[in-house]
Motif scaffolding. Structure first.
Motif, PDB file in Angstrom:
ATOM      1  N   ALA A   5      59.094  31.529 107.893  1.00  0.00           N
ATOM      2  CA  ALA A   5      59.924  31.129 106.314  1.00  0.00           C
ATOM      3  C   ALA A   5      61.344  31.408 106.751  1.00  0.00           C
ATOM      4  O   ALA A   5      61.631  32.045 106.935  1.00  0.00           O
ATOM      5  CB  ALA A   5      59.801  30.134 105.121  1.00  0.00           C
ATOM      6  N   PHE A   6      62.102  30.259 106.364  1.00  0.00           N
ATOM      7  CA  PHE A   6      63.469  31.165 106.409  1.00  0.00           C
ATOM      8  C   PHE A   6      64.165  30.275 104.917  1.00  0.00           C
ATOM      9  O   PHE A   6      64.311  30.061 103.788  1.00  0.00           O
ATOM     10  CB  PHE A   6      64.666  30.421 107.475  1.00  0.00           C
ATOM     11  CG  PHE A   6      63.635  30.662 108.845  1.00  0.00           C
ATOM     12  CD1 PHE A   6      64.711  31.695 109.111  1.00  0.00           C
ATOM     13  CD2 PHE A   6      62.873  29.833 108.838  1.00  0.00           C
ATOM     14  CE1 PHE A   6      63.646  31.850 111.044  1.00  0.00           C
ATOM     15  CE2 PHE A   6      62.834  30.378 110.680  1.00  0.00           C
ATOM     16  CZ  PHE A   6      62.865  31.515 111.234  1.00  0.00           C
ATOM     17  N   ILE A   7      64.942  31.772 104.573  1.00  0.00           N
ATOM     18  CA  ILE A   7      65.475  32.131 102.810  1.00  0.00           C
ATOM     19  C   ILE A   7      67.310  32.684 103.129  1.00  0.00           C
ATOM     20  O   ILE A   7      67.431  33.076 104.135  1.00  0.00           O
ATOM     21  CB  ILE A   7      65.234  32.671 102.166  1.00  0.00           C
ATOM     22  CG1 ILE A   7      66.126  31.973 100.813  1.00  0.00           C
ATOM     23  CG2 ILE A   7      65.081  34.386 102.293  1.00  0.00           C
ATOM     24  CD1 ILE A   7      64.705  32.110  99.074  1.00  0.00           C
ATOM     25  N   ASP A   8      68.135  31.813 102.272  1.00  0.00           N
ATOM     26  CA  ASP A   8      69.504  32.176 102.701  1.00  0.00           C
ATOM     27  C   ASP A   8      69.954  33.178 101.704  1.00  0.00           C
ATOM     28  O   ASP A   8      69.834  32.997 101.138  1.00  0.00           O
ATOM     29  CB  ASP A   8      70.591  31.231 102.966  1.00  0.00           C
ATOM     30  CG  ASP A   8      70.570  30.634 104.360  1.00  0.00           C
ATOM     31  OD1 ASP A   8      70.063  30.910 105.000  1.00  0.00           O
ATOM     32  OD2 ASP A   8      71.217  29.200 104.040  1.00  0.00           O
ATOM     33  N   VAL A  93      70.661  44.220 101.119  1.00  0.00           N
ATOM     34  CA  VAL A  93      69.822  42.909 102.056  1.00  0.00           C
ATOM     35  C   VAL A  93      68.805  42.612 101.302  1.00  0.00           C
ATOM     36  O   VAL A  93      68.378  42.219 100.719  1.00  0.00           O
ATOM     37  CB  VAL A  93      69.809  43.494 103.169  1.00  0.00           C
ATOM     38  CG1 VAL A  93      68.929  42.532 104.122  1.00  0.00           C
ATOM     39  CG2 VAL A  93      71.227  43.128 104.349  1.00  0.00           C
ATOM     40  N   LEU A  94      67.996  43.981 100.871  1.00  0.00           N
ATOM     41  CA  LEU A  94      66.501  44.209 100.617  1.00  0.00           C
ATOM     42  C   LEU A  94      66.507  43.670  98.668  1.00  0.00           C
ATOM     43  O   LEU A  94      66.011  42.104  98.479  1.00  0.00           O
ATOM     44  CB  LEU A  94      66.097  45.442 100.358  1.00  0.00           C
ATOM     45  CG  LEU A  94      64.895  45.479  99.555  1.00  0.00           C
ATOM     46  CD1 LEU A  94      63.277  44.146 100.278  1.00  0.00           C
ATOM     47  CD2 LEU A  94      64.424  47.132  99.926  1.00  0.00           C
ATOM     48  N   PRO A  95      67.739  44.355  97.525  1.00  0.00           N
ATOM     49  CA  PRO A  95      67.670  43.908  96.652  1.00  0.00           C
ATOM     50  C   PRO A  95      67.635  42.063  96.652  1.00  0.00           C
ATOM     51  O   PRO A  95      67.092  42.002  95.917  1.00  0.00           O
ATOM     52  CB  PRO A  95      69.066  44.403  96.460  1.00  0.00           C
ATOM     53  CG  PRO A  95      68.661  45.785  96.622  1.00  0.00           C
ATOM     54  CD  PRO A  95      68.098  45.507  98.157  1.00  0.00           C
ATOM     55  N   ALA A  96      68.478  41.279  97.648  1.00  0.00           N
ATOM     56  CA  ALA A  96      69.097  39.780  97.692  1.00  0.00           C
ATOM     57  C   ALA A  96      68.792  39.247  98.046  1.00  0.00           C
ATOM     58  O   ALA A  96      67.657  38.034  97.481  1.00  0.00           O
ATOM     59  CB  ALA A  96      70.764  40.448  98.806  1.00  0.00           C
ATOM     60  N   LEU A  97      67.438  39.565  98.894  1.00  0.00           N
ATOM     61  CA  LEU A  97      66.493  38.959  99.540  1.00  0.00           C
ATOM     62  C   LEU A  97      65.344  39.109  98.034  1.00  0.00           C
ATOM     63  O   LEU A  97      64.858  38.170  98.278  1.00  0.00           O
ATOM     64  CB  LEU A  97      65.621  39.936 100.797  1.00  0.00           C
ATOM     65  CG  LEU A  97      64.379  39.138 100.711  1.00  0.00           C
ATOM     66  CD1 LEU A  97      64.654  37.618 101.660  1.00  0.00           C
ATOM     67  CD2 LEU A  97      63.806  40.178 102.045  1.00  0.00           C
ATOM     68  N   LEU A  98      64.815  39.994  97.800  1.00  0.00           N
ATOM     69  CA  LEU A  98      63.901  39.969  96.602  1.00  0.00           C
ATOM     70  C   LEU A  98      64.256  39.225  95.396  1.00  0.00           C
ATOM     71  O   LEU A  98      63.601  38.341  95.085  1.00  0.00           O
ATOM     72  CB  LEU A  98      63.726  41.534  95.968  1.00  0.00           C
ATOM     73  CG  LEU A  98      63.512  42.741  96.745  1.00  0.00           C
ATOM     74  CD1 LEU A  98      62.970  44.044  95.591  1.00  0.00           C
ATOM     75  CD2 LEU A  98      61.561  42.097  96.839  1.00  0.00           C
ATOM     76  N   GLU A  99      65.506  38.884  95.280  1.00  0.00           N
ATOM     77  CA  GLU A  99      66.217  38.169  94.236  1.00  0.00           C
ATOM     78  C   GLU A  99      66.062  36.423  94.707  1.00  0.00           C
ATOM     79  O   GLU A  99      65.600  36.086  93.960  1.00  0.00           O
ATOM     80  CB  GLU A  99      68.091  38.406  94.081  1.00  0.00           C
ATOM     81  CG  GLU A  99      68.361  37.579  92.797  1.00  0.00           C
ATOM     82  CD  GLU A  99      70.028  37.916  92.112  1.00  0.00           C
ATOM     83  OE1 GLU A  99      70.400  37.398  91.402  1.00  0.00           O
ATOM     84  OE2 GLU A  99      70.003  38.542  93.063  1.00  0.00           O
ATOM     85  N   ALA A 100      66.281  36.846  95.951  1.00  0.00           N
ATOM     86  CA  ALA A 100      66.508  34.945  96.637  1.00  0.00           C
ATOM     87  C   ALA A 100      64.873  34.182  96.558  1.00  0.00           C
ATOM     88  O   ALA A 100      64.622  32.893  96.279  1.00  0.00           O
ATOM     89  CB  ALA A 100      67.067  34.854  97.837  1.00  0.00           C
ATOM     90  N   GLY A 102      62.613  35.342  94.252  1.00  0.00           N
ATOM     91  CA  GLY A 102      62.549  34.949  92.994  1.00  0.00           C
ATOM     92  C   GLY A 102      61.005  36.551  92.830  1.00  0.00           C
ATOM     93  O   GLY A 102      60.070  36.314  91.617  1.00  0.00           O
ATOM     94  N   ILE A 103      61.340  37.175  93.010  1.00  0.00           N
ATOM     95  CA  ILE A 103      60.681  38.679  93.472  1.00  0.00           C
ATOM     96  C   ILE A 103      61.553  39.472  92.269  1.00  0.00           C
ATOM     97  O   ILE A 103      62.305  40.367  92.721  1.00  0.00           O
ATOM     98  CB  ILE A 103      60.224  39.517  94.705  1.00  0.00           C
ATOM     99  CG1 ILE A 103      59.479  38.686  95.485  1.00  0.00           C
ATOM    100  CG2 ILE A 103      59.725  40.825  93.926  1.00  0.00           C
ATOM    101  CD1 ILE A 103      59.356  39.551  96.707  1.00  0.00           C
ATOM    102  N   ASP A 104      60.418  40.011  90.447  1.00  0.00           N
ATOM    103  CA  ASP A 104      61.508  40.504  89.825  1.00  0.00           C
ATOM    104  C   ASP A 104      60.972  42.008  90.341  1.00  0.00           C
ATOM    105  O   ASP A 104      59.586  41.969  89.298  1.00  0.00           O
ATOM    106  CB  ASP A 104      61.418  40.441  88.711  1.00  0.00           C
ATOM    107  CG  ASP A 104      61.839  40.962  87.475  1.00  0.00           C
ATOM    108  OD1 ASP A 104      62.861  42.524  87.749  1.00  0.00           O
ATOM    109  OD2 ASP A 104      62.070  39.662  85.941  1.00  0.00           O
ATOM    110  N   ALA A 105      61.814  43.206  90.630  1.00  0.00           N
ATOM    111  CA  ALA A 105      61.316  44.564  91.192  1.00  0.00           C
ATOM    112  C   ALA A 105      60.454  45.080  89.763  1.00  0.00           C
ATOM    113  O   ALA A 105      59.877  46.366  89.276  1.00  0.00           O
ATOM    114  CB  ALA A 105      62.024  44.838  92.291  1.00  0.00           C
TER     115      ALA A 105
END
Length: 271
Positions: A5-8, A93-100, A102-105
């Motif tokens: 899948a893809f996410i921006d 990049v990694l924090p932005a991806l987790l946020e996009a 919906g993963i609340d670390a």
């Protein structure tokens, strides 16, 4: 494993498409492992290892291709990665991806499993976000630049120019030149010889498993021993008959070790 899948995400003021795949996403109560690939890796190049590990350990998995790799947005022709390229992946990049996604670390603390450059990115994220990880597993990590690494990377450059390596990488990357030159150019810059994250990793507080093959052509045991000196909680796993890719050379032994490591941690069977 689901289809890609893809996410921006927004990175450096521009939208960047990130290719990713979920493993057992519906296993909501299971620990989450985020897989971080090597310097020429991608979602596809992990092959079946993430699926096999998640099945053995009872975990969920998230596999993704960093910008410039796989089916993610390629590196722009004029884009030159700086000496801090791994820091930017860990801190931007990694924090932005987790946020996009919906993963609340802070609440659903993931595990990071990184290989080579991806392992260094995992260490940098763990150092910056000590309360936002369940733990980290690093395969053939780099914490400093060794002569052996540079020599091997010079040989890969020759292979890319003179053999079918580019064609083989094109099976896994939309733009193999983006993936190869972004990685190879920075590693061979004279200034990169002084790159080190030795001081930063002292801030890591989460459980840490550091794995090195005894026949690794890109790094020596100095890498994982250096981690253990700075993060006393580190568990070391040295693999005989193993090169730079433990998940390819010794998958069964590695899966057994990682599964035991995750399950021995407090609340290792819960998010």
């Amino acid at each position: 494993m689901t289809e890609a899948a893809f996410i921006d995400i927004d990175w450096a003021g521009r939208p960047v498409r990130i290719e990713h795949q979920w493993i057992a996403r519906d296993r909501a109560a299971a620990p989450l492992i985020v897989f971080l690939h090597e310097g020429l890796g991608s979602v596809a190049m992990w092959k079946e290892f993430p699926q096999r590990l998640c099945e053995a350990s009872g975990c969920r998995g998230l596999v993704y291709s960093r910008p410039g790799y796989g089916r993610s947005t390629p590196r722009a022709a004029e884009e030159v990665w700086g000496l801090d390229f791994m820091h930017r992946q860990a801190q931007e990049v990694l924090p932005a991806l987790l946020e996009a996604l919906g993963i609340d670390a802070a609440t659903d603390r993931p595990w990071l499993l990184g290989h080579s450059d991806g392992a260094s990115i995992a260490l940098l994220y763990a150092a910056r976000h000590p309360q936002q990880l369940a733990g980290a597993i690093v395969l053939a990590p780099h914490i400093l630049v060794e002569d052996l690494s540079v020599s091997s990377i010079e040989k890969v450059r020759t292979a890319y120019l003179e053999t079918d390596l580019r064609q083989r990488l094109a099976r896994h990357h939309d733009d193999p030149d983006s993936a190869f030159w972004g990685w190879n150019d920075i590693w061979l810059k004279p200034a990169f010889r002084h790159w080190s994250i030795e001081a930063e990793i002292s801030a890591i507080r989460c459980p840490l498993l550091a794995v090195q093959g005894l026949d690794d052509e890109y790094g020596t045991l100095a890498q994982i021993h250096g981690i253990a000196r700075r993060a006393a909680q580190t568990e070391l796993f040295e693999l005989a008959d193993c090169g730079h890719s433990p998940h390819r050379d010794q998958p069964e032994r590695l899966i057994t070790a990682i599964t035991a490591f995750i399950q021995q941690q407090p609340h290792g069977d819960k998010p």
